[in-house]
Structures are given as C-alpha cells and as structure tokens.
Design a protein around this motif. Structure first.
Motif, PDB file in Angstrom:
ATOM      1  N   UNK A 324       0.796  -1.227   0.000  1.00 34.63           N
ATOM      2  CA  UNK A 324       0.000   0.000   0.000  1.00 34.63           C
ATOM      3  C   UNK A 324       0.828   1.277   0.000  1.00 34.63           C
ATOM      4  N   UNK A 325       1.999   1.280   0.646  1.00 39.72           N
ATOM      5  CA  UNK A 325       2.760   2.537   0.673  1.00 39.72           C
ATOM      6  C   UNK A 325       3.279   2.938  -0.697  1.00 39.72           C
ATOM      7  N   UNK A 326       3.499   1.966  -1.584  1.00 39.60           N
ATOM      8  CA  UNK A 326       3.899   2.325  -2.948  1.00 39.60           C
ATOM      9  C   UNK A 326       2.715   2.841  -3.762  1.00 39.60           C
ATOM     10  N   UNK A 327       1.514   2.494  -3.335  1.00 41.21           N
ATOM     11  CA  UNK A 327       0.299   2.920  -4.031  1.00 41.21           C
ATOM     12  C   UNK A 327      -0.295   4.189  -3.436  1.00 41.21           C
ATOM     13  N   UNK A 328       0.099   4.519  -2.209  1.00 38.67           N
ATOM     14  CA  UNK A 328      -0.461   5.684  -1.519  1.00 38.67           C
ATOM     15  C   UNK A 328       0.434   6.914  -1.640  1.00 38.67           C
ATOM     16  N   UNK A 329       1.741   6.725  -1.584  1.00 41.10           N
ATOM     17  CA  UNK A 329       2.669   7.838  -1.513  1.00 41.10           C
ATOM     18  C   UNK A 329       3.508   7.938  -2.779  1.00 41.10           C
ATOM     19  N   UNK A 330       4.053   9.104  -3.014  1.00 43.16           N
ATOM     20  CA  UNK A 330       5.015   9.291  -4.095  1.00 43.16           C
ATOM     21  C   UNK A 330       6.188  10.103  -3.564  1.00 43.16           C
ATOM     22  N   UNK A 347       9.984   4.295  -2.036  1.00 41.54           N
ATOM     23  CA  UNK A 347       8.812   4.887  -2.665  1.00 41.54           C
ATOM     24  C   UNK A 347       9.315   5.768  -3.806  1.00 41.54           C
ATOM     25  N   UNK A 348       8.769   5.551  -5.005  1.00 33.05           N
ATOM     26  CA  UNK A 348       9.284   6.258  -6.185  1.00 33.05           C
ATOM     27  C   UNK A 348       8.312   7.369  -6.613  1.00 33.05           C
ATOM     28  N   UNK A 349       8.497   7.885  -7.807  1.00 32.21           N
ATOM     29  CA  UNK A 349       7.776   9.078  -8.239  1.00 32.21           C
ATOM     30  C   UNK A 349       6.309   8.781  -8.564  1.00 32.21           C
ATOM     31  N   UNK A 350       5.527   9.850  -8.703  1.00 38.74           N
ATOM     32  CA  UNK A 350       4.083   9.735  -8.887  1.00 38.74           C
ATOM     33  C   UNK A 350       3.729   8.940 -10.141  1.00 38.74           C
ATOM     34  N   UNK A 351       4.468   9.142 -11.228  1.00 36.95           N
ATOM     35  CA  UNK A 351       4.172   8.397 -12.455  1.00 36.95           C
ATOM     36  C   UNK A 351       4.367   6.904 -12.246  1.00 36.95           C
ATOM     37  N   UNK A 352       5.379   6.538 -11.471  1.00 39.51           N
ATOM     38  CA  UNK A 352       5.615   5.129 -11.153  1.00 39.51           C
ATOM     39  C   UNK A 352       4.468   4.562 -10.326  1.00 39.51           C
ATOM     40  N   UNK A 353       3.975   5.360  -9.365  1.00 38.97           N
ATOM     41  CA  UNK A 353       2.834   4.934  -8.549  1.00 38.97           C
ATOM     42  C   UNK A 353       1.622   4.643  -9.424  1.00 38.97           C
ATOM     43  N   UNK A 357      -0.483   1.024  -9.966  1.00 38.72           N
ATOM     44  CA  UNK A 357      -1.939   0.836  -9.910  1.00 38.72           C
ATOM     45  C   UNK A 357      -2.448   0.170 -11.190  1.00 38.72           C
ATOM     46  N   UNK A 358      -1.956   0.628 -12.317  1.00 40.99           N
ATOM     47  CA  UNK A 358      -2.397   0.053 -13.591  1.00 40.99           C
ATOM     48  C   UNK A 358      -2.051  -1.431 -13.664  1.00 40.99           C
ATOM     49  N   UNK A 359      -0.838  -1.779 -13.233  1.00 39.87           N
ATOM     50  CA  UNK A 359      -0.421  -3.182 -13.273  1.00 39.87           C
ATOM     51  C   UNK A 359      -1.237  -4.036 -12.316  1.00 39.87           C
ATOM     52  N   UNK A 360      -1.572  -3.481 -11.164  1.00 39.59           N
ATOM     53  CA  UNK A 360      -2.396  -4.210 -10.203  1.00 39.59           C
ATOM     54  C   UNK A 360      -3.793  -4.442 -10.762  1.00 39.59           C
TER      55      UNK A 360
END
Length: 510
Positions: A324-330, A347-353, A357-360
């Motif tokens: 969840x922290x990779x999906x919640x924060x950037x 935790x990486x940049x917003x575009x990576x986040x 989500x898209x991959x999930x």
C-alpha cells in the motif's frame, strides 16, 4: 433466493409465530451490539454457532445480500438473497449495509520476536492485525533474533508466539548461504513446517541473515520444488557496474531525493535480470518444476515489471506483490527528514505509482502485502532525519485495509478485487486451501467494515502497534472503518475491544 451450504435444504417454511420469535431473538444481536460483548475467553461472543448478515457480503463471486452461518469455527452455510428464513434458530448479527468479506491475509509482516520484541512482538502485532481486519499473518524470518533459518530457530519462534496470537500466524523460513547448498538442512527446515522460504539479493541489514546470489537461489528452488512451496525474494541487487544515478557525497542526507538516488530502479532490474535462469527453471519440464518464485514489494513499475511480465508470459511460475505505501505515496510528497517514509526498495515518483496501480488492476501484480517492518523509534532517527542512516521500514499493519480502499477509490477498485488481492491470492501463495474466501467448509475468518466511514488517523485514534508514532500514515484521513474481525469463528475484535484471550493458531505446513 439461492443458498450454498451443507445445510441449504433447511430453509423450509415455519409457522408465523416461530418466525416472529426467531427474528425477535435475532434483533438482540443486531449490530452495533457492544452491550452483548464481553468475556475473558477467545471470543467476544458467547456462542460458537451463529449467523452474520448484511446487504453487502463478498462471496461466490458477487457482492450482495447474504447471511453466513458460522459453526464450530467454520463457515457452515451461506444464504444468498433474502436470507431471513435461513436464520430462524440461531443468533443473528445483522450488520446492515456494512461489508462482510474474507479476512485479510498478510503474507509479509515482521513481528520481530523472539529477540527484538521491543520493535513489535507477537502480542501487539496480532492485536493491530485484528483491529485492521487481518485474520492471518505470515511472519518473515528476519528482524527477530535469531533469524528463522533452521529447524531449531523455527521452534524458538513458535515457542515465543505461544499464548500471544490474536490472529492465525504462519512462518516463512530463510534461504541463506549456510543452507542454500545443503539440501538436508533445507529439508529439515521445510519439514519443521515453514510455509516457504525468503531470501535477499542485497544486504538485509541483519547480521545473521546474509544475502544470497543466483546460484543459492537456483539450488534452493530444486529443494523447494519437492515441497511445492514458494521462494519469496527481495529483488534488489547492487549492479556490477554502478550507474551514474548514484549519490554524490555532498548531497544532504536529510533530503528524500538523496535516499531515492541511493537505491535507483536499476537495483531491482539488476536482481530480476539475475533471476532469469531461476525463473526459467520453474517452467514445466524445468529443473525446478513445482517451485514458485514470488517477488516481494515490487516498487519499480517500468523495466523490472516488464521483465516479470515477460517471464510469466513465457510460462515461469512467478507471482508479484506490491504494498500500500507504494500505491499511496510518491517521492514528491515525502518531506525531507521524515524518515517514517524510508523503506527498501524506496517509494518512487508519482508516475511510477500510477503505473503500479495500472499493473495491479490489469492483473500483472497479483496481490498486496503490508511489509510491516517496525523498529524502535530511536532507530528511525526522526529527530536527526538522516535517510541514509535511519532504519528502513513502513509501520502499517493496522491500516492496510483503509489505506488500500482510500487510495484505490479514484482508480475504481471493487470489493471483489480487494478480496482477491488481500485474501484469495495470498491464501494460495501460503498454501492455505481453507482460507481466503467465504465458502462452506472454510475457516470463518471474516472482516466486517464500513467503506464509507471516514476517520482521521490522529492522536485520538486507537493504534495497537507497539510504536504508533513511527507510522507514515499518521495524520492521514482515511475511509474504511473495521467494525468486527472473526478468526475461526471467534469474534476477536469489535468496536474497539479485543477478546480477553489470545487464541490464534500457529500454522505449520505438513
């Protein structure tokens, strides 16, 4: 109305007087039911045979009105639709429009006991899990002391958990150089009951849990194939030739960007490239056919993800989790000096986040886990704010359900997807064939929650982790309040209260 159950044929009509009497009795248990709670035993309810119902039950591939019969710790029957004629003779907990769904299964948690109970411990960790709707945890083999890398150290961990578990807990063992090339040692650990193994491809930060290379992993998979259990891999590897993305010695260690540059995506990519032969070995006809590689806490949603997608497409037995922290924060929103956000991979940049989500949502990432990795507050260096020296790990166990829902709503996630990511697929990974779904014969592991209920995770909110102040989620406004948590039919948490006794089970593979 349809029903699925061992007792599905018992829905015959009863005299009107009996119906009225039964419904009147049921109303005594209509949620909220705090006046009915009590006792010092394993459950806040006095019964071990009862029904729970709501307008939104996640079962049988649908979400809708249903009642679930719980008897002797198992789900005995499900009445779908107008369920009231099925619940005439037993107490009914009617939760109205709250969601009833399978309890969460967290396959990646560090409970740190024995040896480092001051970091978390079985009692506080499982109390937090129960308050968050998690009904089963699988504890990682490191951060406790000693690490769980042998039959003897597994026995120490099981003994340390005795009478402290509010939810069910299983255990991963460690794949380390000492046992990776010694099949008899690995078999002894697997025979003792670990659900699978975990390895690091970079330094773990724990002295008695050294990193493995691809040879260790390939040989360990040969042994695991005989047991058909997974190998969980922390897939970061320091590249043989460092890229020019590395950090400059003059950069500010309080700056999150400095830490981010210290563990660039190439670390994840390098590890996954190094796993190509091992992944190929898991294919049908391969040297390790029957084994399974599970990539934990994927952060890089670019080249690393694509390499894993290709391996899956080519027939390798590979699964992927993110957190969840990779999906919640950037990275852009992490304050400098706020080391509560430090984790590995970062935790990486917003575009990576957004790509995660898209991959999930597209099914390329299979499941979610907390990677709950707490420590004592002093190790987080929150006053100093040095990202390069602070202990890494996100404290999150109690919050993962509302966090996933709160940040997933804008992506249109559904309750069925939530159950898949947090219950069904984790159950499969951990080899738990009677957990992860609301179905007759399964363990009555159930969470009841209100997705629409909003709350502020402030100082007034009850938090059951040992160290509440180290969580990056503090101060956030979330949606999704847990009302009740059932573990094997025991009501272990409801309305801010835990059961009087810790009766969760240890799960050992057979």
């Amino acid at each position: 109305m349809a029903a699925a159950a061992a007792a599905a044929g018992k829905g015959r009509a009863l005299p009107l007087l009996a119906v009225a009497a039964a419904l009147a009795a049921a109303l005594l248990y209509r949620a909220p039911f705090s006046k009915s709670l009590g006792g010092e035993g394993c459950s806040l309810l006095p019964q071990d045979h009862f029904w729970i119902a709501s307008e939104r039950v996640v079962t049988l591939g649908r979400v809708g009105p249903a009642a679930v019969e719980v008897k002797g710790g198992l789900i005995n029957a499900i009445a779908v639709g107008d369920y009231r004629s099925f619940v005439l003779r037993r107490p009914l907990l009617d939760y109205g429009d709250a969601v009833i769904m399978p309890g969460l299964i967290d396959v990646h948690a560090h409970l740190d006991e024995p040896g480092r109970a001051e970091w978390e411990g079985f009692s506080t960790g499982t109390r937090a899990a129960a308050a968050g709707g998690i009904t089963t945890l699988v504890d990682m083999p490191l951060n406790s002391f000693p690490s769980t890398v042998s039959e003897e150290t597994l026995k120490l961990k099981v003994e340390a958990s005795r009478d402290k578990l509010y939810v069910d807990v299983g255990f991963w063992g460690g794949l380390v150089p000492e046992n990776a090339l010694n099949p008899s040692k690995l078999e002894s650990l697997l025979n003792a009951g670990v659900l699978g193994l975990k390895s690091f491809m970079c330094p773990s930060g724990i002295n008695d849990f050294p990193m493995t290379n691809s040879t260790h992993i390939e040989e360990g998979l040969v042994t695991l194939a005989k047991y058909k259990r997974p190998l969980l891999i922390h897939a970061e590897r320091i590249p043989d030739v460092e890229s020019d993305e590395g950090i400059d010695g003059e950069l500010d260690p309080r700056s999150y960007s400095t830490y981010l540059k210290s563990r660039p995506p190439i670390w994840e990519e390098s590890a996954i490239r190094d796993l190509q032969r091992a992944m190929k070995d898991t294919k049908v006809g391969g040297r390790s056919e029957g084994a399974h590689i599970h990539i934990v806490h994927l952060s890089d949603a670019e080249t690393s993800l694509q390499l894993l997608k290709d391996a899956k497409h080519n027939g390798a037995r590979v699964s992927i989790e993110t957190c969840p922290h990779y999906l919640a924060f950037s990275a852009e929103e992490v304050p400098d000096g706020d080391t509560r956000f430090k984790c590995s991979p970062p935790i990486r940049h917003a575009a990576n986040k957004d790509n995660l989500w898209e991959a999930l949502l597209d099914g390329h990432i299979d499941m979610l886990s907390s990677d709950h990795s707490p420590s004592t507050p002093d190790l987080k260096l929150m006053e100093d704010g040095n990202f390069l020296k602070a202990w890494g790990g996100i404290s999150s166990l109690q919050f993962v359900l509302p966090v996933t829902w709160s940040y997933g709503k804008k992506h249109g996630i559904t309750l069925n997807q939530l159950a898949s990511w947090w219950s069904e697929k984790p159950a499969m990974l951990a080899g738990q064939k009677n957990k992860g779904s609301i179905l007759p014969g399964y363990h009555a592991d159930i969470v009841v929650w209100k997705p629409e209920a909003e709350f502020q995770l402030d100082n007034s909110h009850a938090v059951y982790h040992k160290h509440r102040n180290i969580s990056a989620y503090l101060g956030k406004e979330l949606s999704g309040k847990v009302l009740s948590t059932f573990v094997r039919g025991n009501l272990v948490f409801a309305e801010g209260k835990h059961a009087g006794a810790a009766c969760g089970a240890t799960i050992l593979a057979k």
